[in-house]
Design a protein around this motif. Sequence first.
Motif, PDB file in Angstrom:
ATOM      1  N   ASP A 255     -10.771   1.129   2.715  1.00 37.12           N
ATOM      2  CA  ASP A 255     -10.088   1.077   1.424  1.00 37.12           C
ATOM      3  C   ASP A 255      -9.122  -0.107   1.357  1.00 37.12           C
ATOM      4  OD1 ASP A 255      -9.628   2.281  -1.152  1.00 37.12           O
ATOM      5  OD2 ASP A 255      -7.673   2.916  -0.417  1.00 37.12           O
TER       6      ASP A 255
ATOM      7  N   PHE B  65       3.291  -1.206   4.132  1.00 37.93           N
ATOM      8  CA  PHE B  65       2.966   0.208   3.940  1.00 37.93           C
ATOM      9  C   PHE B  65       4.217   0.959   3.498  1.00 37.93           C
ATOM     10  CE2 PHE B  65      -0.687  -1.066   6.185  1.00 37.93           C
ATOM     11  CZ  PHE B  65      -1.637  -0.057   6.176  1.00 37.93           C
TER      12      PHE B  65
ATOM     13  N   THR C  14      -1.888  10.564  -3.341  1.00 44.06           N
ATOM     14  CA  THR C  14      -2.433   9.447  -4.113  1.00 44.06           C
ATOM     15  C   THR C  14      -2.052   8.140  -3.434  1.00 44.06           C
ATOM     16  OG1 THR C  14      -2.255  10.661  -6.201  1.00 44.06           O
ATOM     17  CG2 THR C  14      -2.367   8.278  -6.364  1.00 44.06           C
ATOM     18  N   SER C  15      -2.941   7.174  -3.479  1.00 44.96           N
ATOM     19  CA  SER C  15      -2.609   5.845  -2.955  1.00 44.96           C
ATOM     20  C   SER C  15      -2.612   4.844  -4.109  1.00 44.96           C
ATOM     21  CB  SER C  15      -3.605   5.408  -1.876  1.00 44.96           C
ATOM     22  OG  SER C  15      -4.902   5.263  -2.408  1.00 44.96           O
TER      23      SER C  15
ATOM     24  N   PHE D  73       0.864  -1.179   0.000  1.00 45.08           N
ATOM     25  CA  PHE D  73       0.000   0.000   0.000  1.00 45.08           C
ATOM     26  C   PHE D  73       0.897   1.224   0.000  1.00 45.08           C
ATOM     27  CE2 PHE D  73      -2.990   2.938   2.380  1.00 45.08           C
ATOM     28  CZ  PHE D  73      -3.879   3.089   1.321  1.00 45.08           C
TER      29      PHE D  73
ATOM     30  N   PHE E  73      -9.199   4.731   5.802  1.00 47.32           N
ATOM     31  CA  PHE E  73      -8.141   3.916   5.190  1.00 47.32           C
ATOM     32  C   PHE E  73      -8.387   2.419   5.378  1.00 47.32           C
ATOM     33  CE2 PHE E  73      -5.663   7.896   5.534  1.00 47.32           C
ATOM     34  CZ  PHE E  73      -5.225   7.969   4.216  1.00 47.32           C
TER      35      PHE E  73
ATOM     36  N   PHE F 133      -2.440   0.604  -4.609  1.00 51.81           N
ATOM     37  CA  PHE F 133      -2.474  -0.711  -3.959  1.00 51.81           C
ATOM     38  C   PHE F 133      -2.007  -1.757  -4.965  1.00 51.81           C
ATOM     39  CE2 PHE F 133      -3.913  -4.560  -2.039  1.00 51.81           C
ATOM     40  CZ  PHE F 133      -3.963  -4.309  -0.673  1.00 51.81           C
TER      41      PHE F 133
ATOM     42  N   VAL G 151       5.274   4.964   2.427  1.00 48.28           N
ATOM     43  CA  VAL G 151       4.924   6.370   2.261  1.00 48.28           C
ATOM     44  C   VAL G 151       6.044   7.029   1.468  1.00 48.28           C
ATOM     45  CG1 VAL G 151       4.580   8.574   3.437  1.00 48.28           C
ATOM     46  CG2 VAL G 151       3.553   6.497   4.372  1.00 48.28           C
TER      47      VAL G 151
ATOM     48  N   ILE H 170       1.445   5.339  -0.388  1.00 53.36           N
ATOM     49  CA  ILE H 170       0.801   6.644  -0.276  1.00 53.36           C
ATOM     50  C   ILE H 170       1.846   7.708  -0.612  1.00 53.36           C
ATOM     51  CG2 ILE H 170      -0.225   8.327   1.288  1.00 53.36           C
ATOM     52  CD1 ILE H 170      -1.491   6.120   2.813  1.00 53.36           C
ATOM     53  N   THR H 171       1.488   8.674  -1.450  1.00 53.73           N
ATOM     54  CA  THR H 171       2.428   9.731  -1.814  1.00 53.73           C
ATOM     55  C   THR H 171       2.019  11.062  -1.194  1.00 53.73           C
ATOM     56  OG1 THR H 171       1.267  10.340  -3.866  1.00 53.73           O
ATOM     57  CG2 THR H 171       2.874   8.557  -4.013  1.00 53.73           C
ATOM     58  N   TYR H 172       3.020  11.742  -0.656  1.00 56.72           N
ATOM     59  CA  TYR H 172       2.826  13.045  -0.028  1.00 56.72           C
ATOM     60  C   TYR H 172       3.929  14.003  -0.491  1.00 56.72           C
ATOM     61  CZ  TYR H 172      -0.180  10.995   3.717  1.00 56.72           C
ATOM     62  OH  TYR H 172      -1.170  10.387   4.434  1.00 56.72           O
TER      63      TYR H 172
ATOM     64  N   LEU I 212      -2.572   5.654  10.234  1.00 59.84           N
ATOM     65  CA  LEU I 212      -1.746   4.799   9.376  1.00 59.84           C
ATOM     66  C   LEU I 212      -0.795   3.957  10.212  1.00 59.84           C
ATOM     67  CD1 LEU I 212      -0.922   7.293   6.477  1.00 59.84           C
ATOM     68  CD2 LEU I 212      -2.386   5.268   6.339  1.00 59.84           C
TER      69      LEU I 212
END
Length: 231
Positions: A213, A124, A173-174, A93, A210, A176, A126, A95-97, A111
Motif C-alpha cells: 500500500d 508515519f 483508516t489510513s 502516512f 502495508f 496517505f 498513528v 493510521i487511525t485507531y 509498522l
Amino acid sequence: MQRKLLILLFLFNLYSVYSQDTIVYFTDAIKENITPYKRASNKAYESNDIKEGKKLFDSLVKTKLIGTKFDDFSIKVYKEKNVKINRINKPIFIITYASWCVIPKGEIPALNILAKEHRNDLQFIVVFWDKKSDLKNIANKFNDVIKVCYANEYYAKDSHIIATIKHTLGFPTSIFIDENKNVVNVKHFENKIKLKTPIKEAIISSYNYFSKDINENLVNAVTKNRSFTTN
C-alpha cells in the motif's frame, strides 16, 4: 459583436484559470459529500450488502477526496510537542485507531519496521481517538520514528479533526498525503490475521500488506506531482 465575443472569451479563460487554481480542502470535500454517502452507505449495510458499502466508500475517495488539500491540523503527540501537518516536509502516512480496539497480531511490529525503512522519505503518524491517559499501555509499543498522537472529544481543540475524520470515515483508516499535503489515498484497512497465527508469520503478513500500500501510494504521489509540474 466581435468585441463582445472577445470579452466573453477572455472571461471564460479567466474563469478556467481560476477554477484550476482553486484549492479544495479535505474538510470541505467531506462536508459537501458525506451526507449522501452516509445515506447510501447505511442503506447498503442495513441490507447486509457489504460489497456495495465498500464500493460506495471507494467511490467517495476516488471522486471526491483524492487530490484535495489536507487541512493543517495540529495534533497532540504522546511523547513530544504538538505537530502541525504543514510543518512536516515529506509525505505522511496516517493510521487511525482506538485504544479499546484490539490491534491485530503483528501489525505494530510491521509498522515499526516499515517506519524505520522509510524514515527518510515518509513520516508515519498513528492517531488514537483517545485521551492521553488511555495510551500509556500501548504508545511505547511503537518505535520513536512513528509519531503516536491522540485526539478526543474531551479536548475542545480536537473538535475539528474529530468531526472531519473520526465521525465521517470511521476507523481503522489510513490516509496517505504527499509532500505538498495533497491527499493521495484514503483507505479502510482490515487485517484478517487470525489470533492463532504464529507471531513471525503475522508480522510478515502485516508487513507485506502495508508495504504494498505504501509503495503504491509513493509512486502515485510522484507521478501526480510530475504531471502537475509538466502541465
